[in-house]
Design a protein around this motif. Structure first.
Motif, PDB file in Angstrom:
ATOM      1  N   HIS A  38      -0.347   3.515   4.682  1.00 48.25           N
ATOM      2  CA  HIS A  38      -0.907   2.473   5.559  1.00 48.25           C
ATOM      3  C   HIS A  38      -0.371   1.080   5.199  1.00 48.25           C
ATOM      4  CE1 HIS A  38      -4.015   5.137   7.403  1.00 48.25           C
ATOM      5  NE2 HIS A  38      -3.931   5.749   6.257  1.00 48.25           N
ATOM      6  N   ARG A  71       0.849  -1.194   0.000  1.00 47.28           N
ATOM      7  CA  ARG A  71       0.000   0.000   0.000  1.00 47.28           C
ATOM      8  C   ARG A  71       0.885   1.244   0.000  1.00 47.28           C
ATOM      9  NH1 ARG A  71      -2.691  -3.931   2.533  1.00 47.28           N
ATOM     10  NH2 ARG A  71      -4.922  -3.844   2.941  1.00 47.28           N
ATOM     11  N   ALA A 104      -9.506   0.823  10.178  1.00 46.57           N
ATOM     12  CA  ALA A 104     -10.444   0.544   9.087  1.00 46.57           C
ATOM     13  C   ALA A 104     -11.309  -0.666   9.446  1.00 46.57           C
ATOM     14  CB  ALA A 104      -9.685   0.279   7.798  1.00 46.57           C
ATOM     15  N   GLY A 127     -14.150   8.301  12.004  1.00 46.06           N
ATOM     16  CA  GLY A 127     -14.402   8.291  10.563  1.00 46.06           C
ATOM     17  C   GLY A 127     -13.901   9.568   9.894  1.00 46.06           C
ATOM     18  N   VAL A 128     -13.628  10.607  10.665  1.00 43.65           N
ATOM     19  CA  VAL A 128     -13.116  11.920  10.234  1.00 43.65           C
ATOM     20  C   VAL A 128     -14.112  12.649   9.317  1.00 43.65           C
ATOM     21  CG1 VAL A 128     -11.289  13.215   9.059  1.00 43.65           C
ATOM     22  CG2 VAL A 128     -10.689  11.257  10.493  1.00 43.65           C
ATOM     23  N   HIS A 129     -14.436  12.040   8.194  1.00 43.08           N
ATOM     24  CA  HIS A 129     -15.343  12.706   7.258  1.00 43.08           C
ATOM     25  C   HIS A 129     -16.752  12.787   7.822  1.00 43.08           C
ATOM     26  CE1 HIS A 129     -12.633  13.250   4.004  1.00 43.08           C
ATOM     27  NE2 HIS A 129     -12.189  12.019   4.162  1.00 43.08           N
ATOM     28  N   SER A 189      -3.287   0.345  11.250  1.00 45.58           N
ATOM     29  CA  SER A 189      -2.080   0.574  10.453  1.00 45.58           C
ATOM     30  C   SER A 189      -1.402   1.867  10.879  1.00 45.58           C
ATOM     31  CB  SER A 189      -2.463   0.671   8.971  1.00 45.58           C
ATOM     32  OG  SER A 189      -3.547   1.560   8.792  1.00 45.58           O
ATOM     33  N   VAL A 228     -13.687   3.682   6.946  1.00 42.62           N
ATOM     34  CA  VAL A 228     -12.245   3.912   7.041  1.00 42.62           C
ATOM     35  C   VAL A 228     -12.011   5.094   7.967  1.00 42.62           C
ATOM     36  CG1 VAL A 228     -10.140   4.266   5.718  1.00 42.62           C
ATOM     37  CG2 VAL A 228     -12.068   3.131   4.676  1.00 42.62           C
ATOM     38  N   GLY A 229     -11.110   4.926   8.910  1.00 43.15           N
ATOM     39  CA  GLY A 229     -10.883   6.011   9.851  1.00 43.15           C
ATOM     40  C   GLY A 229      -9.455   6.060  10.345  1.00 43.15           C
TER      41      GLY A 229
HETATM   42  C1  HEM Z   1      -7.572  12.591  -0.527  1.00 38.86           C
HETATM   43  C2  HEM Z   1      -7.441  11.994   0.620  1.00 38.86           C
HETATM   44  C3  HEM Z   1      -6.959  10.550   0.712  1.00 38.86           C
HETATM   45  C4  HEM Z   1      -6.386   9.771  -0.220  1.00 38.86           C
HETATM   46  C5  HEM Z   1      -6.059  10.087  -1.684  1.00 38.86           C
HETATM   47  C6  HEM Z   1      -6.111   8.497   0.406  1.00 38.86           C
HETATM   48  C7  HEM Z   1      -5.479   7.422  -0.218  1.00 38.86           C
HETATM   49  C8  HEM Z   1      -5.264   6.213   0.354  1.00 38.86           C
HETATM   50  C9  HEM Z   1      -4.625   5.097  -0.275  1.00 38.86           C
HETATM   51  C10 HEM Z   1      -4.070   5.096  -1.712  1.00 38.86           C
HETATM   52  C11 HEM Z   1      -4.606   4.085   0.588  1.00 38.86           C
HETATM   53  C12 HEM Z   1      -4.009   2.693   0.361  1.00 38.86           C
HETATM   54  C13 HEM Z   1      -5.099   1.755  -0.117  1.00 38.86           C
HETATM   55  C14 HEM Z   1      -4.571   0.380  -0.487  1.00 38.86           C
HETATM   56  O1  HEM Z   1      -3.517   0.274  -1.108  1.00 38.86           O
HETATM   57  O2  HEM Z   1      -5.259  -0.619  -0.151  1.00 38.86           O
HETATM   58  C15 HEM Z   1      -5.262   4.534   1.793  1.00 38.86           C
HETATM   59  C16 HEM Z   1      -5.444   3.770   2.899  1.00 38.86           C
HETATM   60  C17 HEM Z   1      -6.065   4.216   4.041  1.00 38.86           C
HETATM   61  N1  HEM Z   1      -6.577   5.472   4.281  1.00 38.86           N
HETATM   62 FE1  HEM Z   1      -6.576   7.001   3.007  1.00 38.86          FE
HETATM   63  N2  HEM Z   1      -6.533   8.547   1.706  1.00 38.86           N
HETATM   64  C18 HEM Z   1      -7.072   9.784   1.928  1.00 38.86           C
HETATM   65  C19 HEM Z   1      -7.624  10.248   3.101  1.00 38.86           C
HETATM   66  C20 HEM Z   1      -7.844   9.470   4.224  1.00 38.86           C
HETATM   67  C21 HEM Z   1      -8.559   9.917   5.417  1.00 38.86           C
HETATM   68  C22 HEM Z   1      -9.173  11.309   5.607  1.00 38.86           C
HETATM   69  C23 HEM Z   1      -8.562   8.876   6.274  1.00 38.86           C
HETATM   70  C24 HEM Z   1      -9.205   8.818   7.643  1.00 38.86           C
HETATM   71  C25 HEM Z   1     -10.509   8.993   7.715  1.00 38.86           C
HETATM   72  C26 HEM Z   1      -7.877   7.768   5.633  1.00 38.86           C
HETATM   73  C27 HEM Z   1      -7.692   6.532   6.197  1.00 38.86           C
HETATM   74  C28 HEM Z   1      -7.098   5.476   5.554  1.00 38.86           C
HETATM   75  C29 HEM Z   1      -6.915   4.171   6.168  1.00 38.86           C
HETATM   76  C30 HEM Z   1      -7.345   3.740   7.577  1.00 38.86           C
HETATM   77  C31 HEM Z   1      -6.264   3.384   5.216  1.00 38.86           C
HETATM   78  C32 HEM Z   1      -5.805   1.942   5.397  1.00 38.86           C
HETATM   79  C33 HEM Z   1      -6.870   0.976   4.969  1.00 38.86           C
HETATM   80  C34 HEM Z   1      -6.392  -0.443   5.186  1.00 38.86           C
HETATM   81  O3  HEM Z   1      -6.187  -0.829   6.345  1.00 38.86           O
HETATM   82  O4  HEM Z   1      -6.207  -1.153   4.194  1.00 38.86           O
HETATM   83  N3  HEM Z   1      -7.449   8.179   4.407  1.00 38.86           N
HETATM   84  N4  HEM Z   1      -5.653   5.846   1.638  1.00 38.86           N
END
Ligand code: HEM
Length: 342
Positions: A70, A67, A128, A215-217, A109, A141-142
């Motif tokens: 995270h 990833r 998440a 959840g932030v959003h 993560s 997702v949070g």
């Molecule tokens: C424009 C804003 C954001 C973008 C472009 C973004 C992008 C990403 C990307 C590319 C991943 C990796 C996904 C993967 O490879 O499986 C990810 C994971 C994650 N993001 Fe974001 N993110 C953003 C905002 C946020 C926000 C605001 C939060 C909190 C509410 C958040 C929480 C998470 C979490 C918890 C994961 C890990 C999910 C898992 O455990 O697989 N992200 N995000």
């Protein structure tokens, strides 16, 4: 309580230990898998040994791309139980039918570090949750902090490039406070609120079992009459919120980089199941503009004294994964996955 997801998955699981012959991946019986076909006693190995090539190709692909954020995560299975129906706010059955127990999977993560980085670095923690509801999966997702670094999503790549290791040294691993990070923060004042959380004594959890999730959003729930409410989601750990101080975190990172994932695994193995209550802050749609801040701005909290958190249910993590790669590494969350039912 029988976990419905486990029952469903069990239909794809066969325990053939001791009974089944050794086979190739395609089911062809083989007598052994430790000697390749060779031209003569000492080789060379022959390309016509398709079993050898199959075993190697399989091994070479035992990875999915890491990833981009995270990357370092750990997960567990569990259940969610609703206390009181939210039928006033939503038609989603896992939030309205208190007789249902919904299977969940949670992945915790860090954000900046790569897969092999340490658990106790100074960074945000992801939180998440995937609800396997009867109407389809609902992914929440949070993070463990209630606000975010940016207001406009288009800045996310710039922010993450600044947060990641610096281009000329590839340093630091897993940690957020360094020059390119501060360059970004210095020029993006909307990040100030989140930085206060990230640099505070509350940032690094003592245990993943002792941190909040947000959840932030701002989300929107719609009830059967088509009425909408804005909501923010909160997870409150029943063990309370506890943190490591900076010196402890750094020592632990050196002595046991797997501190958090080991703590979670061992607690669940012992039957000491971590629990969180789900809470919602709720604002009727008609009150959207009755605040002196924008309720859609992810760099702001909704003050709890103005919009109290209503506790609606409990999540218990009660089962470790059997296969880290298949269950934790390959799980994927998508907040756009919501069930649609009219
Ligand atoms: C424009 C804003 C954001 C973008 C472009 C973004 C992008 C990403 C990307 C590319 C991943 C990796 C996904 C993967 O490879 O499986 C990810 C994971 C994650 N993001 Fe974001 N993110 C953003 C905002 C946020 C926000 C605001 C939060 C909190 C509410 C958040 C929480 C998470 C979490 C918890 C994961 C890990 C999910 C898992 O455990 O697989 N992200 N995000």
């Amino acid at each position: 309580m029988e976990n419905k997801k486990a029952v469903q998955l069990s239909s794809f699981t066969i325990n053939n230990e001791k009974t089944a012959p050794l086979t190739t991946n395609q089911g062809l019986k083989v007598s052994e898998d430790e000697f390749s076909l060779k031209a003569g006693l000492r080789g060379p190995t022959l390309m016509e040994d398709f079993h050898f090539r199959e075993k190697m190709t399989h091994f070479d692909h035992e990875r999915i791309p890491e990833r981009v954020v995270h990357a370092r995560g750990v997960g567990a299975h569990g259940i969610f139980q609703l206390y009181d129906s939210l039928v006033e706010y939503t038609k989603a059955d896992f939030l309205t039918d208190t007789s249902k127990t919904t299977p969940v999977f949670v992945r915790f993560s860090t954000v900046q570090g790569s897969r092999g980085s340490s658990d106790t670095v100074r960074d945000v923690r992801g939180f998440a949750t995937k609800f396997y509801t009867d109407e389809g999966n609902f992914d929440l997702v949070g993070n463990n902090m209630p606000v975010f670094f940016i207001q406009d999503a288009i800045k996310f790549p710039d922010f993450v490039h600044a947060l990641k290791p610096e281009p000329h040294t590839d340093i630091p691993q897993g940690a957020s406070a360094h020059d390119t990070f501060w360059d970004f923060i210095g020029q993006n004042h909307e990040s100030a609120h989140m930085v206060m959380w990230a640099m505070s004594d509350r940032a690094i959890p003592r245990s993943l079992r002792m941190m909040e999730g947000f959840g932030v959003h701002t989300f929107r729930l719609i009830n059967a009459d088509g009425e909408a409410h804005f909501v923010k989601f909160h997870w409150k750990p029943l063990l309370g919120v506890h943190s490591l101080v900076w010196d402890e975190a750094q020592r632990i990172a050196g002595k046991n980089p797997d501190f958090h994932r080991q703590d979670l695994y061992e607690a669940i193995e012992k039957g000491d199941f971590p629990e969180w209550q789900l809470g919602l802050q709720i604002i009727p749609e008609k009150d959207e503009f009755n605040f002196d801040f924008d309720i859609l701005d992810p760099t702001k909290i909704w003050p709890e004294e103005e919009v109290p958190v209503k506790i609606v249910g409990k999540m218990t993590l009660n089962r470790n994964v059997n296969n880290f790669f298949a269950e934790t590494e390959q799980v994927a969350f998508h907040p756009g996955h919501v069930s649609a039912r009219d």
